[in-house]
Scaffold this motif. Structure first.
Motif, short mmCIF file in Angstrom:
data_model
loop_
_atom_site.label_atom_id
_atom_site.label_comp_id
_atom_site.label_asym_id
_atom_site.label_seq_id
_atom_site.Cartn_x
_atom_site.Cartn_y
_atom_site.Cartn_z
N ARG A 94 0.86 -1.45 -0.04
CA ARG A 94 -0.21 -0.45 0.02
C ARG A 94 1.03 0.93 -0.08
O ARG A 94 0.58 1.98 -0.25
CB ARG A 94 -1.12 0.00 1.01
N GLU A 95 2.11 1.48 1.07
CA GLU A 95 2.87 2.67 1.17
C GLU A 95 3.96 2.66 0.27
O GLU A 95 4.29 3.28 0.45
CB GLU A 95 3.06 2.56 2.37
N GLY A 96 4.57 1.38 -0.49
CA GLY A 96 5.37 1.55 -1.14
C GLY A 96 6.75 1.78 -0.59
O GLY A 96 8.03 2.60 -1.38
N ARG A 97 7.02 1.18 0.36
CA ARG A 97 7.94 1.60 1.69
C ARG A 97 8.63 0.17 1.54
O ARG A 97 7.72 -0.35 2.05
CB ARG A 97 7.59 2.51 2.35
N GLU A 98 10.33 0.20 1.59
CA GLU A 98 10.83 -1.06 2.35
C GLU A 98 10.20 -1.12 3.84
O GLU A 98 10.74 -0.01 4.88
CB GLU A 98 11.90 -1.20 2.15
N THR A 99 10.26 -1.94 4.07
CA THR A 99 9.70 -2.30 5.83
C THR A 99 10.01 -4.24 6.27
O THR A 99 10.24 -4.56 5.75
CB THR A 99 8.09 -2.28 6.30
N TYR A 100 11.11 -3.19 7.16
CA TYR A 100 12.64 -4.83 7.87
C TYR A 100 11.60 -4.76 9.06
O TYR A 100 11.60 -4.40 10.10
CB TYR A 100 13.45 -4.45 7.74
N GLN A 130 5.40 2.34 -9.72
CA GLN A 130 3.90 1.81 -9.27
C GLN A 130 4.02 0.91 -8.71
O GLN A 130 4.51 -0.01 -9.13
CB GLN A 130 2.81 2.24 -10.38
N VAL A 131 3.92 0.83 -7.67
CA VAL A 131 3.85 -0.62 -6.92
C VAL A 131 3.03 -1.47 -7.95
O VAL A 131 2.21 -1.49 -7.28
CB VAL A 131 3.08 -0.31 -5.76
N VAL A 132 3.89 -2.85 -7.85
CA VAL A 132 2.97 -3.71 -8.89
C VAL A 132 3.35 -5.21 -7.58
O VAL A 132 2.32 -6.27 -7.80
CB VAL A 132 3.48 -4.36 -9.97
N GLY A 133 3.98 -4.97 -6.83
CA GLY A 133 4.11 -6.50 -6.01
C GLY A 133 5.21 -5.89 -4.50
O GLY A 133 5.36 -5.38 -4.71
N VAL A 134 5.03 -7.13 -4.13
CA VAL A 134 6.12 -6.64 -3.30
C VAL A 134 7.23 -8.59 -3.20
O VAL A 134 6.75 -9.86 -2.96
CB VAL A 134 5.57 -6.89 -1.42
N VAL A 135 8.94 -8.50 -2.72
CA VAL A 135 9.28 -8.80 -2.76
C VAL A 135 9.69 -9.27 -1.19
O VAL A 135 9.83 -8.24 -0.17
CB VAL A 135 11.12 -9.43 -3.41
N LYS A 136 9.44 -10.76 -0.18
CA LYS A 136 9.15 -11.16 1.10
C LYS A 136 10.22 -11.88 1.33
O LYS A 136 10.19 -12.60 0.92
CB LYS A 136 8.42 -11.32 1.39
N ALA A 155 10.79 -7.21 -11.77
CA ALA A 155 9.46 -6.26 -12.27
C ALA A 155 9.06 -6.46 -12.92
O ALA A 155 7.33 -6.72 -12.54
CB ALA A 155 10.13 -5.07 -11.74
N GLY A 156 9.43 -6.84 -13.96
CA GLY A 156 8.92 -7.25 -14.95
C GLY A 156 7.10 -8.66 -15.62
O GLY A 156 6.53 -8.21 -15.20
N GLY A 157 8.09 -9.30 -14.25
CA GLY A 157 7.63 -10.55 -14.67
C GLY A 157 6.11 -10.25 -12.99
O GLY A 157 4.89 -10.94 -13.84
N VAL A 158 6.72 -9.44 -12.76
CA VAL A 158 5.20 -9.16 -11.08
C VAL A 158 4.60 -9.11 -12.43
O VAL A 158 2.82 -8.41 -12.23
CB VAL A 158 5.60 -8.51 -10.40
N GLY A 159 4.87 -7.40 -12.67
CA GLY A 159 3.65 -6.50 -13.70
C GLY A 159 3.05 -7.16 -14.40
O GLY A 159 1.61 -7.12 -14.24
#
Length: 269
Positions: free
Chosen positions: A84-90, A126-132, A157-161
């Motif tokens: 939602r926020e487009g911020r890296e979160t650790y 634009q945020v299209v996904g998240v890597v965890k 990025a391309g694959g997730v989009g």
């Protein structure tokens, strides 16, 4: 993935087949990154369609996929925040971080105590996904491992989009197919009433609509129930039709006198 678009119609490949290929690529990317990271609980990749639910499109372990599902079900967590926020979160200690309760406690119960969530951006930022990246130990990811997580976010990025676009297309097609099936069911039920009562389409539809209101059921459900009823004998009688009421029609519809096409008026006309 090659530079040739797998969605090219000349390939004769459906969007569902392309999505399977993309998911395979993302799963492979997650697995390769896991191998580089060493002792971690798993790597997973999430995408989400605008207005839709998040979806794990690649994971290196069953545990990573399970932790994702827990977060989706609860609706709170660092992955969803990054989405939602487009911020890296650790998060070094999920069980003790109050921001993610109750997800953090459940994740820790499954054996995951640390998570890194890195937004995946498309060409328009634009945020299209998240890597965890998940780790079993508290504060279990060092800076080098986090860097690998960021590199994976750039790599896929391309694959997730593409996965996001294909999922969106699939959902849109499903909605259209459902709408077509609904329309077909109502049209068939309307035609049945027209045949039984010898009335026009507008009158038949109005009878179907009134039955929907009287029974407090969706119009589609009333139509489906009507089509599912067993046919009556040719003479219009039977166990349920002995009183002159056709059991193939809803009670409120069957009260009107009717005739089958090509036959004389039924009893009571």
């Amino acid at each position: 993935m090659t530079s040739t678009s797998p969605t090219d119609r000349s390939w004769g490949v459906s969007s569902s087949e392309v999505l399977t290929l993309v998911e395979g690529y993302l799963e492979d990317a997650a697995t390769r990154t896991h191998e580089r990271l060493g002792d971690v609980a798993g790597v997973a990749i999430t995408t989400a369609v605008a207005g839709g639910d998040p979806l794990t499109v690649g994971s290196s372990t069953a545990l990573a996929a399970e932790v994702d599902q827990v977060q989706y079900a609860i609706g709170v967590g660092p992955c969803l925040h990054a989405l939602r926020e487009g911020r890296e979160t650790y998060v070094p200690d999920l069980a003790r971080d109050p921001r993610w309760s109750p997800y953090g406690v459940e994740a820790a119960g499954l054996g995951v105590h640390t998570s890194l969530s890195v937004p995946v951006l498309d060409g328009r930022a634009q945020v299209v996904g998240v890597v965890k990246v998940y780790a079993g130990a508290v504060d279990g990811l060092d800076e080098e491992q986090r860097r690998h997580g960021r590199e994976l976010a750039l790599e896929v990025a391309g694959g997730v989009g593409l996965a996001s676009t294909l999922v969106s297309t699939s959902l849109e097609l499903d909605d259209r197919i459902e709408a077509m099936d609904t329309r077909r069911t109502i049209d068939l039920a309307t035609g049945l009433i027209m045949g039984r009562l010898g009335c026009g389409p507008e009158a038949a539809f109005d009878l179907l609509r009134r039955e929907s209101q009287n029974a407090n059921l969706k119009l589609t459900d009333v139509a489906a129930n009507l089509l599912a009823r067993p046919a009556v004998p040719a003479d219009g009688h039977g166990a349920d039709g002995a009183d002159g009421v056709d059991p193939e029609l809803p009670r409120s519809v069957a009260q009107a006198p009717f005739r089958r096409r090509g036959e004389a008026p039924a009893r009571g006309r």
